[in-house]
Design a protein around this motif. Sequence first.
Motif, PDB file in Angstrom:
ATOM      1  N   LYS A 285       0.882  -1.197  -0.023  1.00 43.07           N
ATOM      2  CA  LYS A 285      -0.029   0.061   0.021  1.00 43.07           C
ATOM      3  C   LYS A 285       0.955   1.251  -0.139  1.00 43.07           C
ATOM      4  O   LYS A 285       0.701   2.224  -0.710  1.00 43.07           O
ATOM      5  CB  LYS A 285      -0.977   0.071   1.223  1.00 43.07           C
ATOM      6  N   LYS A 286       1.913   1.224   0.736  1.00 42.65           N
ATOM      7  CA  LYS A 286       2.892   2.449   0.756  1.00 42.65           C
ATOM      8  C   LYS A 286       3.611   2.654  -0.541  1.00 42.65           C
ATOM      9  O   LYS A 286       3.649   3.779  -1.047  1.00 42.65           O
ATOM     10  CB  LYS A 286       3.846   2.152   1.756  1.00 42.65           C
ATOM     11  N   GLN A 287       3.883   1.360  -1.085  1.00 45.38           N
ATOM     12  CA  GLN A 287       4.651   1.565  -2.515  1.00 45.38           C
ATOM     13  C   GLN A 287       3.483   2.108  -3.462  1.00 45.38           C
ATOM     14  O   GLN A 287       3.968   3.089  -4.341  1.00 45.38           O
ATOM     15  CB  GLN A 287       5.007   0.022  -2.690  1.00 45.38           C
ATOM     16  N   ALA A 288       2.201   1.704  -3.714  1.00 45.58           N
ATOM     17  CA  ALA A 288       1.338   2.134  -4.420  1.00 45.58           C
ATOM     18  C   ALA A 288       0.949   3.574  -4.153  1.00 45.58           C
ATOM     19  O   ALA A 288       0.709   4.629  -5.014  1.00 45.58           O
ATOM     20  CB  ALA A 288       0.146   1.292  -4.062  1.00 45.58           C
ATOM     21  N   ASP A 289       1.004   4.019  -2.988  1.00 47.05           N
ATOM     22  CA  ASP A 289       0.710   5.621  -2.677  1.00 47.05           C
ATOM     23  C   ASP A 289       1.820   6.340  -2.948  1.00 47.05           C
ATOM     24  O   ASP A 289       1.729   7.416  -3.591  1.00 47.05           O
ATOM     25  CB  ASP A 289       0.677   5.506  -1.081  1.00 47.05           C
ATOM     26  N   ARG A 290       3.145   6.082  -2.834  1.00 48.14           N
ATOM     27  CA  ARG A 290       4.473   6.543  -3.368  1.00 48.14           C
ATOM     28  C   ARG A 290       4.158   6.663  -5.051  1.00 48.14           C
ATOM     29  O   ARG A 290       4.553   7.688  -5.409  1.00 48.14           O
ATOM     30  CB  ARG A 290       5.594   5.817  -2.877  1.00 48.14           C
ATOM     31  N   LYS A 291       3.801   5.547  -5.697  1.00 48.22           N
ATOM     32  CA  LYS A 291       3.632   5.554  -6.886  1.00 48.22           C
ATOM     33  C   LYS A 291       2.552   6.524  -7.447  1.00 48.22           C
ATOM     34  O   LYS A 291       2.994   7.351  -8.504  1.00 48.22           O
ATOM     35  CB  LYS A 291       3.359   4.149  -7.679  1.00 48.22           C
ATOM     36  N   ALA A 292       1.484   6.685  -6.692  1.00 46.33           N
ATOM     37  CA  ALA A 292       0.473   7.389  -7.080  1.00 46.33           C
ATOM     38  C   ALA A 292       0.747   9.101  -6.899  1.00 46.33           C
ATOM     39  O   ALA A 292       0.452   9.918  -7.762  1.00 46.33           O
ATOM     40  CB  ALA A 292      -0.697   7.339  -6.219  1.00 46.33           C
ATOM     41  N   ILE A 293       1.572   9.236  -5.861  1.00 46.97           N
ATOM     42  CA  ILE A 293       2.054  10.635  -5.683  1.00 46.97           C
ATOM     43  C   ILE A 293       3.097  10.975  -6.607  1.00 46.97           C
ATOM     44  O   ILE A 293       2.787  12.183  -7.279  1.00 46.97           O
ATOM     45  CB  ILE A 293       2.649  10.843  -4.348  1.00 46.97           C
ATOM     46  N   LYS A 294       4.055  10.090  -7.093  1.00 51.34           N
ATOM     47  CA  LYS A 294       5.056  10.301  -8.094  1.00 51.34           C
ATOM     48  C   LYS A 294       4.402  10.708  -9.226  1.00 51.34           C
ATOM     49  O   LYS A 294       4.754  11.623  -9.955  1.00 51.34           O
ATOM     50  CB  LYS A 294       5.970   9.342  -8.105  1.00 51.34           C
ATOM     51  N   PHE A 295       3.203  10.047  -9.820  1.00 51.36           N
ATOM     52  CA  PHE A 295       2.633  10.090 -10.815  1.00 51.36           C
ATOM     53  C   PHE A 295       1.803  11.603 -10.941  1.00 51.36           C
ATOM     54  O   PHE A 295       2.012  12.275 -12.008  1.00 51.36           O
ATOM     55  CB  PHE A 295       1.455   9.248 -11.188  1.00 51.36           C
ATOM     56  N   ILE A 296       1.117  11.897  -9.948  1.00 57.24           N
ATOM     57  CA  ILE A 296       0.429  13.084  -9.854  1.00 57.24           C
ATOM     58  C   ILE A 296       1.353  14.165 -10.164  1.00 57.24           C
ATOM     59  O   ILE A 296       1.326  15.215 -10.684  1.00 57.24           O
ATOM     60  CB  ILE A 296      -0.317  13.108  -8.543  1.00 57.24           C
ATOM     61  N   VAL A 297       2.621  14.218  -9.392  1.00 59.03           N
ATOM     62  CA  VAL A 297       3.546  15.449  -9.334  1.00 59.03           C
ATOM     63  C   VAL A 297       4.162  15.420 -10.528  1.00 59.03           C
ATOM     64  O   VAL A 297       4.247  16.516 -11.104  1.00 59.03           O
ATOM     65  CB  VAL A 297       4.684  14.986  -8.049  1.00 59.03           C
ATOM     66  N   GLY A 298       4.503  14.217 -11.214  1.00 54.85           N
ATOM     67  CA  GLY A 298       5.284  14.125 -12.533  1.00 54.85           C
ATOM     68  C   GLY A 298       3.979  14.674 -13.692  1.00 54.85           C
ATOM     69  O   GLY A 298       4.669  15.437 -14.380  1.00 54.85           O
ATOM     70  N   LEU A 299       2.926  14.394 -13.514  1.00 55.87           N
ATOM     71  CA  LEU A 299       2.062  14.778 -14.362  1.00 55.87           C
ATOM     72  C   LEU A 299       1.756  16.376 -14.610  1.00 55.87           C
ATOM     73  O   LEU A 299       1.603  17.054 -15.389  1.00 55.87           O
ATOM     74  CB  LEU A 299       0.414  14.158 -14.120  1.00 55.87           C
ATOM     75  N   PHE A 300       1.813  16.962 -13.070  1.00 53.76           N
ATOM     76  CA  PHE A 300       1.554  18.546 -13.055  1.00 53.76           C
ATOM     77  C   PHE A 300       2.600  19.078 -13.508  1.00 53.76           C
ATOM     78  O   PHE A 300       2.601  20.087 -14.278  1.00 53.76           O
ATOM     79  CB  PHE A 300       1.409  18.868 -11.417  1.00 53.76           C
ATOM     80  N   VAL A 301       4.082  18.805 -13.206  1.00 53.92           N
ATOM     81  CA  VAL A 301       5.454  19.262 -13.604  1.00 53.92           C
ATOM     82  C   VAL A 301       5.385  19.291 -15.197  1.00 53.92           C
ATOM     83  O   VAL A 301       5.841  20.163 -15.761  1.00 53.92           O
ATOM     84  CB  VAL A 301       6.462  18.587 -12.570  1.00 53.92           C
TER      85      VAL A 301
END
Length: 209
Positions: free
Chosen positions: A27-43
Motif C-alpha cells: 500500500k505504501k509503495q502504491a501510494d508513493r507511485k500515485a504521488i509520484k505520478f500526480i507530481v510528474g503529471l503536474f510538472v
Amino acid sequence: MPKFMNFVKQKTNKPANMTDTTVKDAKKQADRKAIKFIVGLFVLYILFSQGNLFMYSVMTPTGRFYNPYLAEHFDYIQGLKTALITPAVWIIKLFGFYAIHNEMDVLVVNGPYLRINYSCLGLGVMSFLAAFVLAFPASWKSTLKMLIIGLITIYILNVCRIAGLGLLFGYFQSQRNYFDYHHEIFNVIVYIIIFVMLYIWIRKNTVKG
C-alpha cells in the motif's frame, strides 16, 4: 504441553503478521507511485504547456521574447500550422470547393475565411497527453507507442476539424456567424477520445504489471 501450544500459536500468528506487513508495504509503495505520478503529471504539463507559450512568443515578431534567428530556423509552431492547413485544404478541394491559403489563413471561395491561430493548434491537449503518458509508470516501448498514436490522433482530428469548418460554412453559409464554439467542442471531443485511449492503455499496462 503449554510450551508446545505457545510454539504453535507463534507459528500460526507469524504468517498473518507477515501478510499484514506485506499488505502495508504494498500500500505504501502504491501510494508513493500515485504521488509520484500526480507530481510528474503536474510538472510535465506545466513545462510543456508553458514551454509552448514561451516558444510562441519567441517565434512571433510581436512577441515579448521574439528572437529572429530562432524564429527563422526553429519555428515548429508555424510548421504545425502548415501541417494542419495543407491537408485540410486538400480535403476541402476534394468536396468540390476551391480554396487558397497562406501561412495562417484558409479562404474557401464562396465559403468561409478561416484563420488558424495558436489556440487552433491543439498544443494544450498534446501537452496534457504527453505529460500523462510520460508520468505514468509503464515501459518505454509502451509509453513511446501510446505517445505517437495519441499525438497522431489529435493531429488527424484537428485536420478534420479545420476541413469540417470549411465545408460546413461552405454548404451552410447562414451558420458562419453562429458557430463560435468550435474550439470548445473540439477540445471536448478530443479529450473524450484521449481519455478512452488512456483508459484502455492503463488497463493493458496494469494487467501486464
